[in-house]
Design an enzyme around this catalytic site. Structure first.
Site, PDB file in Angstrom:
ATOM      1  N   ASP A  78       0.708  -1.196   0.000  1.00  0.00           N
ATOM      2  CA  ASP A  78      -0.147  -0.080  -0.035  1.00  0.00           C
ATOM      3  C   ASP A  78       0.790   1.132  -0.101  1.00  0.00           C
ATOM      4  OD1 ASP A  78      -2.959   1.014   0.871  1.00  0.00           O
ATOM      5  OD2 ASP A  78      -1.374   2.268   2.022  1.00  0.00           O
ATOM      6  N   TYR A 132       2.794  10.093  -0.178  1.00  0.00           N
ATOM      7  CA  TYR A 132       3.656   9.690   0.600  1.00  0.00           C
ATOM      8  C   TYR A 132       4.735  10.075  -0.048  1.00  0.00           C
ATOM      9  CZ  TYR A 132      -0.022   6.608   2.773  1.00  0.00           C
ATOM     10  OH  TYR A 132      -0.823   6.201   3.105  1.00  0.00           O
ATOM     11  N   LYS A 191      -2.956   5.998  -4.162  1.00  0.00           N
ATOM     12  CA  LYS A 191      -4.122   6.915  -3.845  1.00  0.00           C
ATOM     13  C   LYS A 191      -4.058   8.319  -4.528  1.00  0.00           C
ATOM     14  CE  LYS A 191      -3.998   4.712   0.768  1.00  0.00           C
ATOM     15  NZ  LYS A 191      -2.612   4.380   0.746  1.00  0.00           N
ATOM     16  N   HIS A 225      -7.606   9.508  -1.619  1.00  0.00           N
ATOM     17  CA  HIS A 225      -7.025   9.580  -0.308  1.00  0.00           C
ATOM     18  C   HIS A 225      -7.821  10.265   0.714  1.00  0.00           C
ATOM     19  CE1 HIS A 225      -2.735   9.408   1.355  1.00  0.00           C
ATOM     20  NE2 HIS A 225      -3.469   9.044   2.308  1.00  0.00           N
TER      21      HIS A 225
END
Length: 303
Positions: free
Chosen positions: A50, A55, A80, A111
């Protein structure tokens, strides 16, 4: 009774796709740590990774997958859509795929239910919200670039708002939400289930400085089984029907989090872990104060 094989478990989504129950989370992983973590996880046996555009580690995730030698077809890969990209979902997905080094993701999540103006991240679009975003995300399934679509951080108010929209033609396959004994969200999980939406728990171990690891109830159960508190928490979540995506960049912990086969919890042990929130108090790891709008139904102390 046969010992449970948690690492072989999958959940069948409302699309018919089978998602591995245990994955590696990569949120809050430092730079130059994720590639090795992903490689270590895949070599240990994980088949679910994931990540997210926000990120900033999709390229490392892709490099870790390549370095592992595990065929892409054997891996469930989730990423996401970032908040400032809500009006450009197709373009954002293409950029994620480029960074990941793949031509599709198994699951593409919105997200956050926050359509943030990229020209001013402190503002929300006045003419666009997550219902518009979902309308555009639904088109991505037809391209084959996102085999399943879902949402993340949708609590009851926003989930019901999305599902009641005339533009909602595809029910989200997954709602990825914070789930642990300090924030178990039974009503939200029940709503997900009632709508055919699978619940994935992030921060399922309660974060790196989790108070659970000092909790007498959890420590007693773990000691009795000869397991770590983290392993018991993962099985607790799986027993409740969630998929879990524990985050770690330490190979030994990644391996330990995978060593959960054979652990079974009794109804009494499940109830005891459920009761931890009454002792410690409810709290959240992730808040919404940094967003231009509120997205969570209630405000809780942050761990």
């Amino acid at each position: 009774m046969a010992s449970p094989k948690h690492t072989e478990r999958t959940y069948t989504l409302n699309t018919g796709a089978k998602m591995p129950a245990v994955g590696l989370g990569t949120w809050q992983s430092g730079p130059n740590e994720v590639q090795a973590a992903v490689e270590a996880a895949l070599r240990a046996g994980y088949r679910h990774i994931d990540t997210a555009a926000a990120y900033g580690n999709e390229a490392e995730v892709g490099a870790g997958i390549k370095a592992s030698g595990v065929p892409r077809a054997d891996i469930w890969l989730t990423t996401k859509l970032n908040n400032p990209d809500h009006k450009e979902a197709a373009k954002a997905l293409d950029l994620s795929l480029e960074r990941l080094g793949t031509d599709y993701v198994d699951l593409y999540l919105m997200h956050w239910p926050s359509s943030t103006d990229p020209a001013d991240l402190k503002k929300h679009y006045p003419d666009w919200d997550f219902r518009d975003t979902w309308r555009e995300m639904q088109k991505l399934v037809e391209t084959g670039k996102a085999r399943n679509i879902g949402v993340s951080n949708f609590e009851t108010v926003n989930l019901e708002k999305l599902l009641s929209s005339p533009d909602c033609k595809v029910v989200p396959a997954v709602n990825q939400i914070e789930l642990h004994p300090g924030y178990p969200s039974p009503a939200l999980v029940a709503l997900n289930t009632s709508k055919g939406i699978h619940s994935t728990g992030y921060s399922c171990l309660g974060s790196s400085d989790s108070p659970f690891y000092k909790d007498a109830t959890l420590l007693k159960i773990a000691e009795a089984k000869g397991k770590t508190p983290q392993q018991v928490l993962l099985v607790w979540g799986l027993t409740k029907g969630w998929s879990v995506i524990p985050k770690s960049v330490t190979p030994s912990r990644i391996e330990s989090n995978w060593q959960i086969d054979g652990i079974a919890l009794t109804d009494e042990e499940i109830k005891a872990i459920d009761g931890i929130a009454q002792t410690l108090g409810q709290y959240k790891v992730c808040d919404d104060e940094w967003l231009p709008i509120r997205v969570f139904d209630s405000k809780l102390p942050k761990n």
